[in-house]
Scaffold this active site. Structure first.
Site, PDB file in Angstrom:
ATOM      1  N   ASP A 334      -4.773 -32.364 -21.389  1.00 38.64           N
ATOM      2  CA  ASP A 334      -5.050 -31.734 -20.089  1.00 38.64           C
ATOM      3  C   ASP A 334      -6.563 -31.233 -20.174  1.00 38.64           C
ATOM      4  O   ASP A 334      -7.126 -30.804 -21.175  1.00 38.64           O
ATOM      5  CB  ASP A 334      -4.410 -30.296 -19.885  1.00 38.64           C
ATOM      6  CG  ASP A 334      -4.513 -29.631 -18.763  1.00 38.64           C
ATOM      7  OD1 ASP A 334      -4.551 -30.443 -17.593  1.00 38.64           O
ATOM      8  OD2 ASP A 334      -4.873 -28.584 -18.760  1.00 38.64           O
ATOM      9  N   GLU A 363      -7.118 -36.158 -19.287  1.00 38.98           N
ATOM     10  CA  GLU A 363      -7.352 -35.890 -17.940  1.00 38.98           C
ATOM     11  C   GLU A 363      -8.984 -35.419 -17.676  1.00 38.98           C
ATOM     12  O   GLU A 363      -9.326 -34.527 -17.944  1.00 38.98           O
ATOM     13  CB  GLU A 363      -6.643 -34.793 -17.460  1.00 38.98           C
ATOM     14  CG  GLU A 363      -6.738 -34.581 -15.903  1.00 38.98           C
ATOM     15  CD  GLU A 363      -6.521 -33.157 -15.630  1.00 38.98           C
ATOM     16  OE1 GLU A 363      -6.144 -32.855 -14.476  1.00 38.98           O
ATOM     17  OE2 GLU A 363      -6.460 -32.023 -16.591  1.00 38.98           O
TER      18      GLU A 363
END
Length: 620
Positions: A334, A363
């Site tokens: 993330d 990400e």
């Protein structure tokens, strides 16, 4: 800032002055990692030891093949960091760690060293041959209502609360692996499953309060390991979502930080400016960059400081621990650019040194290829930075998919948008290792973006499944979930119908889905199961032609297989495609089969295609 740090150190000194003269029992509250393995590529292991005034003790370890390299005391006397070297000759077993005070052993901790599973180092990560199904565990299926509410965990289950916990769990996913397998998915990515013991709205999993424990409302560590094993039996890989940028404000260490620099602290709450361009910008101001990477995501998400060597090592070892313990085949990281980028590069290298065939996707929410490419491994960045990150979420492609099928044809719009986005692949070191996705858990549903038009959705899914890269589809796309993310995250994270005992509909069955849902389900099933056996779609080269009259034609091919894809973005009529333009690749073929319909195409010289539709043709 300096005043805050002085006050923090003073408090720690005062605390250490209150150590009892005699210490009959040393309470070890935590040692992390909770266990380790012999035979790892790196012989180094750093233990975080936490307990009242533990820094007043000395440590002794007498175990074959293990040597005590260093013990580090930090600002907080309740912590020690213990560096060990585990030689290749070390055997699995119970390693006693003795804590000594005044020449006497006051506590012995039995630390477990385990054998690795055979072939663990060379596990194969996900790649362009895979199709990933993204699941938000709390919203998928409640397989064990007994764990809905757990003593000691603050938030209770309430399906009526839009941002509350709804009760989905790991058992619910395990119960429905047949459904995932039937569609043809070969990997599962779960939003974070580690403990999120926050008072409210942490069902999503991104406010972690214990990095070594599965949230008990989802299941247990052992259940997660079992789920991974059951997936593997079906040829499905497990990708774990991890978060290094922040933790939850109720994380156990937040009440007693090891040191001031463990997290990024400000004199007053400072939110990130979320400007990722600051990190690669050669002209960026220090103030803007610091706010981007050191500002907090939210008031309940303290920002972790990977410039702190102990924090960085803690997080690296945590990733390795989960890979080894649970048998992971991939990590989705993330908010990859937000932590210290140099620490993240070290993390990536450490993981891939241990598991050279592993894969990690980061990400980096950037929709411009010229900025996104900065974050892929080996890109020749002007500042010399190398992320060592193999895979990226392809946000530029996702942005193009959302727009192209709604637009009229123009120089840069409609099918030309897809063409131009793919043409930017010259920027990436490995475009085949980009993850292509129509939507995810953070944005509006793709069907909403496509104006609730299922014809456009079919085209978008066909394109995503046949272009280069790794395919990812968000749960519920097959059910025509169409939430607008701007109306709230609850609209894009709905409960899966049939995942709860008293649900009126069970969309895990054909009978529980309506006609339109079954058409999309069937399309995904056909595309993905065909893709499993198509080397061209999984690993082949790409050749595409400039779109004309709203029609985009491209080919995926190997020496032994050629697939032709036609997208007709026109809103009415039938297009007659003269294929002579494509003779450089179609010259050796006379016929084909449309894999979506099974219909044979006896003459490749001219192909007719309906408006707002796609064809995937296996050439023969």
């Amino acid at each position: 800032m300096k005043l805050l740090q002085i006050l923090y150190v003073a408090m720690m000194i005062l605390s250490s002055s209150n150590i009892l003269e005699a210490m009959s029992t040393a309470v070890i509250k935590r040692i992390e990692p909770t266990n380790w393995w012999v035979g790892m590529h790196s012989p180094e292991l750093q233990l975080l030891v936490y307990g009242p005034q533990i820094a007043s003790t000395d440590i002794r370890i007498d175990y074959g093949g293990v040597s005590l390299k260093k013990v580090t005391k930090v600002e907080n006397p309740n912590y020690l960091f213990v560096d060990l070297l585990i030689s290749p000759t070390a055997k699995a077993g119970t390693m006693p760690i003795e804590f000594i005070k005044g020449g006497k052993v006051i506590c012995t901790y039995e630390y477990q060293l385990l054998d690795r599973e055979a072939g663990s180092m060379y596990r194969k990560g996900f790649d362009s041959g895979d199709a990933i199904y993204l699941i938000m565990p709390d919203r998928f299926a409640n397989g064990n209502p007994q764990n809905d509410n757990i003593e000691g965990l603050l938030e209770k289950t309430d399906r009526k609360a839009p941002y509350g916990r709804h009760g989905g769990d790991l058992q619910g996913i395990l119960d429905h692996l047949d459904y995932v397998e039937e569609m043809g998915f070969t990997s599962i990515w779960l939003n974070p499953v580690m403990e999120n013991n926050q008072p409210m709205a942490s069902y999503h999993g991104y406010a972690i309060t214990d990095f070594y424990r599965i949230d008990a409302r989802l299941g247990t560590n052992e259940e997660f390991k079992t789920l991974t094993k059951e997936c593997n039996k079906r040829g499905i890989k497990m990708i774990m979502d991890m978060v290094f940028n922040h933790c939850g404000s109720n994380h156990w260490w937040m009440k007693d930080l090891p040191m001031f620099s463990w997290i990024n602290q400000w004199e007053e709450f400072t939110r990130s400016n979320y400007r990722l361009s600051t990190i690669s910008d050669p002209y960026v101001s220090r103030a803007d960059k610091d706010q981007s990477v050191k500002g907090w995501f939210d008031t309940t998400m303290p920002d972790l400081n990977l410039e702190n060597e102990f924090m960085m090592n803690y997080m690296i070892q945590n990733s390795i621990w989960w890979i080894e313990y649970a048998g992971l085949e991939g990590i989705r990281m993330d908010t990859y650019p937000y932590p210290d980028k140099h620490g993240m590069a070290v993390w990536t290298q450490r993981i891939l040194n241990e598991y050279p065939n592993f894969n990690i996707v980061g990400e980096s929410w950037i929709t411009e290829a010229s900025k996104l490419c900065y974050w892929q491994k080996d890109f020749p960045n002007k500042d010399g930075y190398n992320s060592h990150l193999p895979s990226l979420m392809d946000f530029p492609m996702q942005d193009a998919i959302k727009r192209a099928f709604n637009e009229e044809e123009g120089w840069e719009t409609g099918m030309s948008r897809l063409y131009n986005t793919l043409a930017d692949d010259h920027l990436y070191r490995n475009p085949m290792n980009l993850v292509v996705f129509p939507d995810n858990h953070d944005e509006g549903r793709i069907l909403h973006a496509l104006q609730n038009d299922t014809a456009k959705l079919k085209m978008a899914l066909t394109y995503a499944a046949t272009t280069r890269g790794i395919l990812q589809i968000y749960y519920g796309t097959e059910l025509l979930m169409n939430g607008n993310g701007l109306d709230g995250h609850d609209k894009i994270r709905l409960d899966f119908p049939g995942g709860w005992k008293n649900d009126k509909l069970n969309a895990f069955t054909k009978e529980g889905r309506n006609t339109d849902q079954n058409k999309i389900f069937g399309l995904i099933k056909k595309l993905l199961n065909y893709r499993k056996h198509s080397e061209a779609l999984k690993y082949g080269n790409t050749l595409h032609f400039i779109p004309r009259d709203g029609v985009y034609v491209y080919f995926r091919y190997t020496d032994n297989e050629t697939i032709m894809v036609i997208l007709n973005n026109n809103t009415k009529g039938i297009k007659h495609i003269d294929t002579s333009r494509f003779k450089e690749i179609t010259g050796g073929f006379n016929q084909g089969t449309n894999i979506l319909t099974g219909r044979a195409i006896g003459n490749l010289k001219s192909i007719n295609i309906k408006a707002k539709s796609a064809m995937v043709i296996e050439l023969k």
